[in-house]
Design a protein around this motif. Structure first.
Motif, PDB file in Angstrom:
ATOM      1  N   ALA A  55      17.112  -3.789   5.506  1.00 51.67           N
ATOM      2  CA  ALA A  55      16.957  -4.701   4.373  1.00 51.67           C
ATOM      3  C   ALA A  55      15.575  -4.534   3.745  1.00 51.67           C
ATOM      4  O   ALA A  55      14.580  -4.366   4.443  1.00 51.67           O
ATOM      5  N   LEU A  56      15.554  -4.572   2.431  1.00 52.94           N
ATOM      6  CA  LEU A  56      14.309  -4.578   1.668  1.00 52.94           C
ATOM      7  C   LEU A  56      14.629  -5.174   0.308  1.00 52.94           C
ATOM      8  O   LEU A  56      15.587  -4.744  -0.348  1.00 52.94           O
ATOM      9  N   ASP A  57      13.828  -6.169  -0.097  1.00 48.62           N
ATOM     10  CA  ASP A  57      14.124  -6.841  -1.356  1.00 48.62           C
ATOM     11  C   ASP A  57      13.997  -5.878  -2.533  1.00 48.62           C
ATOM     12  O   ASP A  57      13.267  -4.883  -2.479  1.00 48.62           O
ATOM     13  N   ASP A  58      14.729  -6.172  -3.608  1.00 47.32           N
ATOM     14  CA  ASP A  58      14.799  -5.282  -4.767  1.00 47.32           C
ATOM     15  C   ASP A  58      13.446  -5.044  -5.424  1.00 47.32           C
ATOM     16  O   ASP A  58      13.141  -3.927  -5.829  1.00 47.32           O
ATOM     17  N   TYR A  59      12.625  -6.079  -5.534  1.00 44.77           N
ATOM     18  CA  TYR A  59      11.335  -5.939  -6.207  1.00 44.77           C
ATOM     19  C   TYR A  59      10.403  -4.995  -5.436  1.00 44.77           C
ATOM     20  O   TYR A  59       9.803  -4.088  -6.012  1.00 44.77           O
ATOM     21  N   ALA A  99       0.807  -1.219   0.000  1.00 43.55           N
ATOM     22  CA  ALA A  99       0.000   0.000   0.000  1.00 43.55           C
ATOM     23  C   ALA A  99       0.843   1.274   0.000  1.00 43.55           C
ATOM     24  O   ALA A  99       0.302   2.377  -0.059  1.00 43.55           O
ATOM     25  N   GLY A 100       2.169   1.128   0.077  1.00 42.35           N
ATOM     26  CA  GLY A 100       3.032   2.306   0.020  1.00 42.35           C
ATOM     27  C   GLY A 100       3.486   2.841   1.361  1.00 42.35           C
ATOM     28  O   GLY A 100       4.076   3.919   1.429  1.00 42.35           O
ATOM     29  N   LEU A 101       3.217   2.109   2.460  1.00 42.32           N
ATOM     30  CA  LEU A 101       3.709   2.500   3.782  1.00 42.32           C
ATOM     31  C   LEU A 101       5.016   1.748   4.019  1.00 42.32           C
ATOM     32  O   LEU A 101       5.020   0.522   4.139  1.00 42.32           O
ATOM     33  N   VAL A 102       6.110   2.467   4.062  1.00 42.58           N
ATOM     34  CA  VAL A 102       7.421   1.836   4.191  1.00 42.58           C
ATOM     35  C   VAL A 102       7.611   1.337   5.621  1.00 42.58           C
ATOM     36  O   VAL A 102       7.339   2.054   6.588  1.00 42.58           O
ATOM     37  N   THR A 103       8.069   0.102   5.752  1.00 37.36           N
ATOM     38  CA  THR A 103       8.381  -0.488   7.048  1.00 37.36           C
ATOM     39  C   THR A 103       9.868  -0.813   7.067  1.00 37.36           C
ATOM     40  O   THR A 103      10.345  -1.623   6.282  1.00 37.36           O
ATOM     41  N   ALA A 104      10.594  -0.160   7.958  1.00 41.75           N
ATOM     42  CA  ALA A 104      12.035  -0.351   8.062  1.00 41.75           C
ATOM     43  C   ALA A 104      12.346  -1.086   9.360  1.00 41.75           C
ATOM     44  O   ALA A 104      11.935  -0.652  10.437  1.00 41.75           O
ATOM     45  N   VAL A 105      13.064  -2.185   9.250  1.00 38.95           N
ATOM     46  CA  VAL A 105      13.443  -2.984  10.413  1.00 38.95           C
ATOM     47  C   VAL A 105      14.838  -2.569  10.862  1.00 38.95           C
ATOM     48  O   VAL A 105      15.798  -2.653  10.089  1.00 38.95           O
ATOM     49  N   LEU A 106      14.927  -2.101  12.114  1.00 39.23           N
ATOM     50  CA  LEU A 106      16.214  -1.737  12.711  1.00 39.23           C
ATOM     51  C   LEU A 106      16.396  -2.510  14.012  1.00 39.23           C
ATOM     52  O   LEU A 106      15.416  -2.890  14.662  1.00 39.23           O
ATOM     53  N   ASP A 107      17.630  -2.692  14.417  1.00 41.49           N
ATOM     54  CA  ASP A 107      17.951  -3.388  15.650  1.00 41.49           C
ATOM     55  C   ASP A 107      17.274  -2.708  16.843  1.00 41.49           C
ATOM     56  O   ASP A 107      17.120  -1.478  16.877  1.00 41.49           O
ATOM     57  N   LEU A 119      14.917   5.046   0.718  1.00 42.44           N
ATOM     58  CA  LEU A 119      14.836   3.777  -0.021  1.00 42.44           C
ATOM     59  C   LEU A 119      15.952   3.645  -1.040  1.00 42.44           C
ATOM     60  O   LEU A 119      16.333   2.540  -1.404  1.00 42.44           O
ATOM     61  N   VAL A 120      16.456   4.759  -1.534  1.00 44.74           N
ATOM     62  CA  VAL A 120      17.536   4.714  -2.517  1.00 44.74           C
ATOM     63  C   VAL A 120      18.750   4.027  -1.905  1.00 44.74           C
ATOM     64  O   VAL A 120      19.339   3.114  -2.493  1.00 44.74           O
ATOM     65  N   GLU A 121      19.115   4.446  -0.708  1.00 45.34           N
ATOM     66  CA  GLU A 121      20.277   3.882  -0.014  1.00 45.34           C
ATOM     67  C   GLU A 121      19.909   2.777   0.971  1.00 45.34           C
ATOM     68  O   GLU A 121      20.786   2.156   1.560  1.00 45.34           O
ATOM     69  N   ARG A 122      18.596   2.561   1.180  1.00 40.23           N
ATOM     70  CA  ARG A 122      18.093   1.616   2.185  1.00 40.23           C
ATOM     71  C   ARG A 122      18.689   1.927   3.553  1.00 40.23           C
ATOM     72  O   ARG A 122      19.304   1.080   4.212  1.00 40.23           O
ATOM     73  N   GLN A 123      18.455   3.174   3.981  1.00 42.81           N
ATOM     74  CA  GLN A 123      19.002   3.648   5.250  1.00 42.81           C
ATOM     75  C   GLN A 123      17.968   4.458   6.019  1.00 42.81           C
ATOM     76  O   GLN A 123      17.086   5.085   5.428  1.00 42.81           O
ATOM     77  N   VAL A 124      18.144   4.457   7.350  1.00 48.92           N
ATOM     78  CA  VAL A 124      17.452   5.395   8.229  1.00 48.92           C
ATOM     79  C   VAL A 124      18.547   6.256   8.840  1.00 48.92           C
ATOM     80  O   VAL A 124      19.550   5.739   9.343  1.00 48.92           O
ATOM     81  N   ARG A 125      18.330   7.593   8.795  1.00 45.31           N
ATOM     82  CA  ARG A 125      19.344   8.525   9.289  1.00 45.31           C
ATOM     83  C   ARG A 125      18.708   9.574  10.208  1.00 45.31           C
ATOM     84  O   ARG A 125      17.605  10.024   9.937  1.00 45.31           O
ATOM     85  N   TRP A 126      19.433   9.944  11.234  1.00 44.25           N
ATOM     86  CA  TRP A 126      19.035  11.065  12.093  1.00 44.25           C
ATOM     87  C   TRP A 126      20.229  11.464  12.953  1.00 44.25           C
ATOM     88  O   TRP A 126      21.042  10.629  13.318  1.00 44.25           O
ATOM     89  N   SER A 127      20.372  12.723  13.221  1.00 42.55           N
ATOM     90  CA  SER A 127      21.362  13.267  14.162  1.00 42.55           C
ATOM     91  C   SER A 127      22.738  12.612  14.036  1.00 42.55           C
ATOM     92  O   SER A 127      23.360  12.259  15.032  1.00 42.55           O
ATOM     93  N   GLY A 128      23.218  12.439  12.823  1.00 44.55           N
ATOM     94  CA  GLY A 128      24.533  11.847  12.605  1.00 44.55           C
ATOM     95  C   GLY A 128      24.560  10.330  12.613  1.00 44.55           C
ATOM     96  O   GLY A 128      25.590   9.724  12.325  1.00 44.55           O
ATOM     97  N   GLU A 129      23.467   9.679  12.947  1.00 42.91           N
ATOM     98  CA  GLU A 129      23.402   8.213  12.925  1.00 42.91           C
ATOM     99  C   GLU A 129      22.917   7.748  11.556  1.00 42.91           C
ATOM    100  O   GLU A 129      22.021   8.351  10.970  1.00 42.91           O
TER     101      GLU A 129
END
Length: 196
Positions: A155-159, A109-117, A140-150
């Motif tokens: 992981a997210l499959d290519d398709y 549906a277009g809601l991105v779910t990012a799994v982090l430790d 999504l381009v870099e498959r990253q979550v970033r904030w305050s220097g972190e």
């Protein structure tokens, strides 16, 4: 659905684990026949019964990223849970672990779910609570979550990534083949059922 490449916004620290879809959108809301208006029922019991619930706090108004605990979106399969989050304004949810069906529904549906430790989520919660204006980027381009220097990869499959970046839900994917569908329908006998 809208294409998603990179989103930066403020976040809500939902310090709860084992949040099931009935807690996200109570069953009473499932009677609704449209996809709009579910934001009113999002975490309905908590918003009504807990005055200090995180979505009731003014410093988090307008936030577009939800940061949840372990096992977010478990329980019954209801697309309404995804719609409620989207109707409220969330573009992404970050969690150490999602319910499988919820995650599948979200990504379709277009809601991105990012799994982090879990330890990373804890630090993000701490930073958001210390400063509610903290900006979080889900990329999504870099498959990253970033904030305050972190910077943290997820992981997210290519398709699935491609579908999200192109803004293609199941209907849009089907509509990309209308010429082939029309050609097939044109070859069928007139006595067989047709689509209009």
């Amino acid at each position: 659905m809208d294409a998603f490449t990179v989103h930066t916004g403020r976040a809500v620290p939902l310090r709860r684990s084992n949040v099931d879809t009935d807690q996200i959108i109570p069953a009473v809301w499932l009677k609704q026949i449209t996809r709009d208006g579910f934001e009113k029922g999002l975490f309905g019991a908590w918003r009504v019964n807990e005055p200090d619930f995180v979505l009731n706090r003014p410093q988090y108004a307008g936030a577009t990223i939800l940061v949840a605990g372990v096992d977010f979106g478990t329980g019954s399969s209801r697309e309404h849970a995804v719609w409620a989050l989207q109707n409220y304004g969330f573009k992404a949810v970050i969690s150490p672990r999602f319910g499988d069906i919820f995650r599948g529904n979200s990504l379709k549906a277009g809601l991105v779910t990012a799994v982090l430790d879990e330890k990373v989520v804890q630090r993000l919660w701490d930073d958001i609570e210390e400063d509610a204006t903290t900006e979080v980027t889900v990329d999504l381009v870099e498959r990253q979550v970033r904030w305050s220097g972190e910077v943290h990869d997820f992981a997210l499959d290519d398709y699935t990534r491609w579908r999200l970046m192109e803004g293609l839900d199941d209907i849009a994917l089907t509509l990309r083949h209308t010429d082939a569908i029309d050609a097939y329908e044109g070859l069928r006998r007139d006595t067989l059922p047709t689509t209009v």
